[in-house]
Design a protein around this motif. Structure first.
Motif, PDB file in Angstrom:
ATOM      1  N   ILE A  76       0.842  -1.204   0.000  1.00  0.00           N
ATOM      2  CA  ILE A  76       0.000   0.000   0.000  1.00  0.00           C
ATOM      3  C   ILE A  76       0.872   1.247   0.000  1.00  0.00           C
ATOM      4  N   ARG A  77       1.914   1.254   0.800  1.00  0.00           N
ATOM      5  CA  ARG A  77       2.790   2.436   0.859  1.00  0.00           C
ATOM      6  C   ARG A  77       3.564   2.624  -0.444  1.00  0.00           C
ATOM      7  N   ARG A  78       3.801   1.536  -1.156  1.00  0.00           N
ATOM      8  CA  ARG A  78       4.425   1.667  -2.475  1.00  0.00           C
ATOM      9  C   ARG A  78       3.482   2.374  -3.452  1.00  0.00           C
ATOM     10  N   ALA A  79       2.186   2.093  -3.325  1.00  0.00           N
ATOM     11  CA  ALA A  79       1.206   2.764  -4.187  1.00  0.00           C
ATOM     12  C   ALA A  79       1.156   4.252  -3.873  1.00  0.00           C
ATOM     13  N   SER A  80       1.155   4.582  -2.572  1.00  0.00           N
ATOM     14  CA  SER A  80       1.169   5.982  -2.150  1.00  0.00           C
ATOM     15  C   SER A  80       1.517   6.045  -0.671  1.00  0.00           C
ATOM     16  N   PRO A  81       2.564   6.759  -0.303  1.00  0.00           N
ATOM     17  CA  PRO A  81       2.944   6.876   1.111  1.00  0.00           C
ATOM     18  C   PRO A  81       1.889   7.578   1.953  1.00  0.00           C
ATOM     19  N   SER A  82       0.964   8.293   1.309  1.00  0.00           N
ATOM     20  CA  SER A  82      -0.028   9.084   2.042  1.00  0.00           C
ATOM     21  C   SER A  82      -1.326   8.337   2.302  1.00  0.00           C
ATOM     22  N   LEU A  83      -1.390   7.048   1.972  1.00  0.00           N
ATOM     23  CA  LEU A  83      -2.627   6.290   2.187  1.00  0.00           C
ATOM     24  C   LEU A  83      -2.795   5.845   3.639  1.00  0.00           C
ATOM     25  N   ILE A  84      -1.714   5.386   4.244  1.00  0.00           N
ATOM     26  CA  ILE A  84      -1.755   4.777   5.574  1.00  0.00           C
ATOM     27  C   ILE A  84      -0.817   5.526   6.506  1.00  0.00           C
ATOM     28  N   VAL A  85      -1.265   5.747   7.724  1.00  0.00           N
ATOM     29  CA  VAL A  85      -0.403   6.333   8.756  1.00  0.00           C
ATOM     30  C   VAL A  85      -0.508   5.469  10.001  1.00  0.00           C
TER      31      VAL A  85
END
Length: 259
Positions: A76-85
């Motif tokens: 998921i973080r590879r897709a976008s670092p801003s998706l999950i925190v």
């Protein structure tokens, strides 16, 4: 054209992830994590990682489920670092991620809370009849699906009654018909529709709608409409024939045993 930079997760009608305005494919494990966190955020700010791993991989040993979760989060973080925190213990969907289910819930809650008509929210709910993640066989989805379905139908029903109370009968009938089309055995919606027809002066249409509903209810569930609904259309309440039918079945069974 301005491109929305906020990631978007869509769950109605199927899973879709958009990053920088374009669709982005992630593996099924990652979709399940995003979907769970998106729905969980309706009630909780964040989620315990151990609970998340256990819910999504209930049949796997604890270590394996946590490893599967780590892999899914990495993708998921590879897709976008801003998706999950989140940190080591807790994780959440980022606040700026747009989720279609969140919008639907807000529209429904506003329709239920507001004393005035909310035409934009009403139109949105009437247009959105897609199922929540159809085809997904997940135990944790069952309650969320039913809650969302009931909330939407209840909000539309209330909106139809508000419109009828203001004398806007054609609009009210249009809204309530949306509910009846999706749940034809829902008596509260049928009653609201019949009431709108009566208030508009269309007694024949009200009686026709009642007859259709009564026939369908008996055919599907062997039930009769409520006495209140019978009384509203000026029709005598029909006796329930279940008892007589059961008695006849028992007599036939007794006759068969005696032979």
């Amino acid at each position: 054209m301005v491109v929305d930079k906020h990631p978007t997760v869509s769950l109605l009608g199927g899973f879709t992830l958009c990053v920088d305005g374009a669709g982005f494919a992630v593996p099924m494990h990652s979709r399940r994590v995003l979907a769970y966190l998106a729905l969980d955020k309706l009630s909780e700010h964040d989620c315990d990682r151990g609970v998340l791993a256990e819910r999504l991989w209930p049949d796997a040993p604890a270590e394996r489920s946590r490893a599967s979760l780590r892999t899914a989060l990495w993708r998921i973080r590879r897709a976008s670092p801003s998706l999950i925190v989140g940190g080591n213990d807790r994780v959440m969907l980022a606040d700026d991620v747009t989720v279609d289910v969140h919008h639907l819930r807000r529209d429904a809650e506003r329709l239920l809370a507001d004393a005035v008509d909310c035409p934009h929210e009403r139109a949105q709910l009437m247009a959105r009849n897609a199922d929540l993640l159809p085809g997904w066989d997940e135990t944790w989805l069952l309650l969320a699906r039913e809650q969302l379905r009931q909330l939407r139908l209840h909000a539309l029903e209330v909106a139809g009654r508000k419109l009828a109370a203001k004398g806007r009968y054609p609009e009210a009938i249009d809204v309530i018909l949306t509910v009846v089309a999706e749940e034809p055995l829902r008596e509260s919606a049928q009653a609201a529709l019949i009431e709108a027809h009566l208030c508009e002066g269309n007694a024949v249409e009200a009686r026709r709608q009642f007859d259709r509903f009564a026939e369908m209810l008996w055919s599907e569930l062997s039930l009769r409409p409520s006495p209140e609904l019978y009384g509203r259309v000026g029709t005598p309440v029909r006796a329930d024939s279940n008892a007589g039918r059961q008695h006849a079945d028992q007599r036939r069974a007794s006759a068969g045993r005696s032979r």
